[in-house]
Design an enzyme around this catalytic site. Sequence first.
Site, short mmCIF file in Angstrom:
data_model
loop_
_atom_site.label_atom_id
_atom_site.label_comp_id
_atom_site.label_asym_id
_atom_site.label_seq_id
_atom_site.Cartn_x
_atom_site.Cartn_y
_atom_site.Cartn_z
N THR A 1 0.86 -1.19 0.00
CA THR A 1 0.00 0.00 0.00
C THR A 1 0.89 1.23 0.00
OG1 THR A 1 -1.77 -1.14 1.16
CG2 THR A 1 -1.80 1.26 1.25
N LYS B 1 -7.86 1.02 -2.24
CA LYS B 1 -7.37 0.62 -0.92
C LYS B 1 -7.49 1.78 0.07
CE LYS B 1 -5.21 -1.50 2.45
NZ LYS B 1 -3.90 -2.14 2.44
N LYS C 1 0.21 4.98 8.59
CA LYS C 1 0.92 5.11 7.32
C LYS C 1 -0.11 5.28 6.18
CE LYS C 1 1.85 2.08 4.46
NZ LYS C 1 2.08 0.85 3.73
#
Lengths: 295, 295
Positions: free
Chosen positions: A98, A173, A241
């Site tokens: 990701t 995502k 993150k």
Amino acid sequence: MSGLAVGFVGLGIMGRPMAGHILKAGFPLTVFNRTRERARELEASGARLAATPAEVARAADVIVVMVTDSADVEAVVAGSGGLAQGVRRGAVIVDMSTVAPATERRLAALLRERGADYLDAPVSGGDVGAKNATLAIMAGGEAAALERARPVLERLGKTITHCGPVGSGQLAKLCNQILVGVTLLGVSEAIAFARKSGLDPHVMLRAVESGAAGSWQLSNLGPRILKDDVAPGFMVDLMLKDLRLVSETAEAAGASLPATSVVERLFDAAREQGWGREGTQVLGRVVAGLEREGA
Amino acid sequence: MSGLAVGFVGLGIMGRPMAGHILKAGFPLTVFNRTRERARELEASGARLAATPAEVARAADVIVVMVTDSADVEAVVAGSGGLAQGVRRGAVIVDMSTVAPATERRLAALLRERGADYLDAPVSGGDVGAKNATLAIMAGGEAAALERARPVLERLGKTITHCGPVGSGQLAKLCNQILVGVTLLGVSEAIAFARKSGLDPHVMLRAVESGAAGSWQLSNLGPRILKDDVAPGFMVDLMLKDLRLVSETAEAAGASLPATSVVERLFDAAREQGWGREGTQVLGRVVAGLEREGA
């Protein structure tokens, strides 16, 4: 079996079981990991260990990358000894990390110059999904490249959604993380409200979960918040993150996300408390501890 | 049939179909509504029309109240000609409106002095749930009183959860509204983010809804946001009324609910736009129109 030679770079908590599934399916597999010790088990099972990502690329038709952040992917693909230096014409690199959508677009352009394809294909489902090969894969890139990689990806996940051009997988995502984070914050607030107002939160959960208030987060993480069981699951540091990627991308796109910003701020507070390696449900603890403004 | 005589006060969008179910089940029914015209259809089906709530109470073992807000319930129960003036010893009053928990506790104490029981039993499921008798009923009060009212309540809902003492039903309903509102805000933010960053939001919804990001709001209201179909469903004005109860109750309990506060502020903005009588999914439109701070 399709006769594809496969490469794999990044043998962390997610990558190791994923590479194992590919090997078990009978694909010839070449792997690279910065820490070589992490590759020993796969080597014993028949994987070939490469000295650089470039060496992986020279041996493979489909190469999966599973690392932590944008800088890692940059280094693995475009750095010295990186995949781009060894990649075959017609090969497909599939980045399942990701990372920033903009990074993926840049790397895809670089690979295109080398005659190779690049897909971004981040996943949801966490380490349990990686172990059980039940990941949800969100893929961006050329449809034809996705078809070439599909026999490999099918060994890793239960759903593969083609989301659009390169970068779209990452965008999907990030939407997933917005939904997960905000929904979990709602669950945390409902539980804090119940407790402080004298309602048994177990009863509350049972009363509302099957209706319009219901969610995966409520049914799966609600009970863990009630027990203060903060074992991950999905770690706060990794969620943070991802939420940084959301806010950078939202800012560039001119999107204002007020609840997502609150979620990011509260996970920051969780990390400051030393809870960065706990599961995201520790958010329940953070919300329970909030003081009312002005109180 | 249990031989219970039933009363019903408040024949609005919710109350009329609910009273209809009770009548159809064969209970002798006495009704009251401020606007008499709304009772004509039930009268034609065999209900007796009373001139005051007190007259309803004199005729009934179980009395259901379904009105809009705390002031209405106060007037119906404790006002001049109210239920308390006619209530029989041993009767049960069941308030199914969504009102302040503190109001319910006060009215329950008043009824106890008259030898009658009081339950708060708000519902989720909206007017569709009222029509189909599929409401989720969240009840607070004495367990024995709930058992006496149960034959009636079973005609109205598919689940009846006993949440605790009087007021607990309202607290559970408020938790439901926190969850509904915050989850819907997450859905709105994910869709706005997808659109502004160039991801097809239909694809996004399909990619994420079956995993950890999934919720009733995403699967049911997400597609309506995508079509900008704002027909209610559940109206913004009513949601705002409930969110006011949440913030009052949270303040009294010392609970800080940052995302719920954002939801309330954004629904206020929706009402200011003239969208008070639209469905709650109009929140998607509000979030899409937000300007980035400092932009």
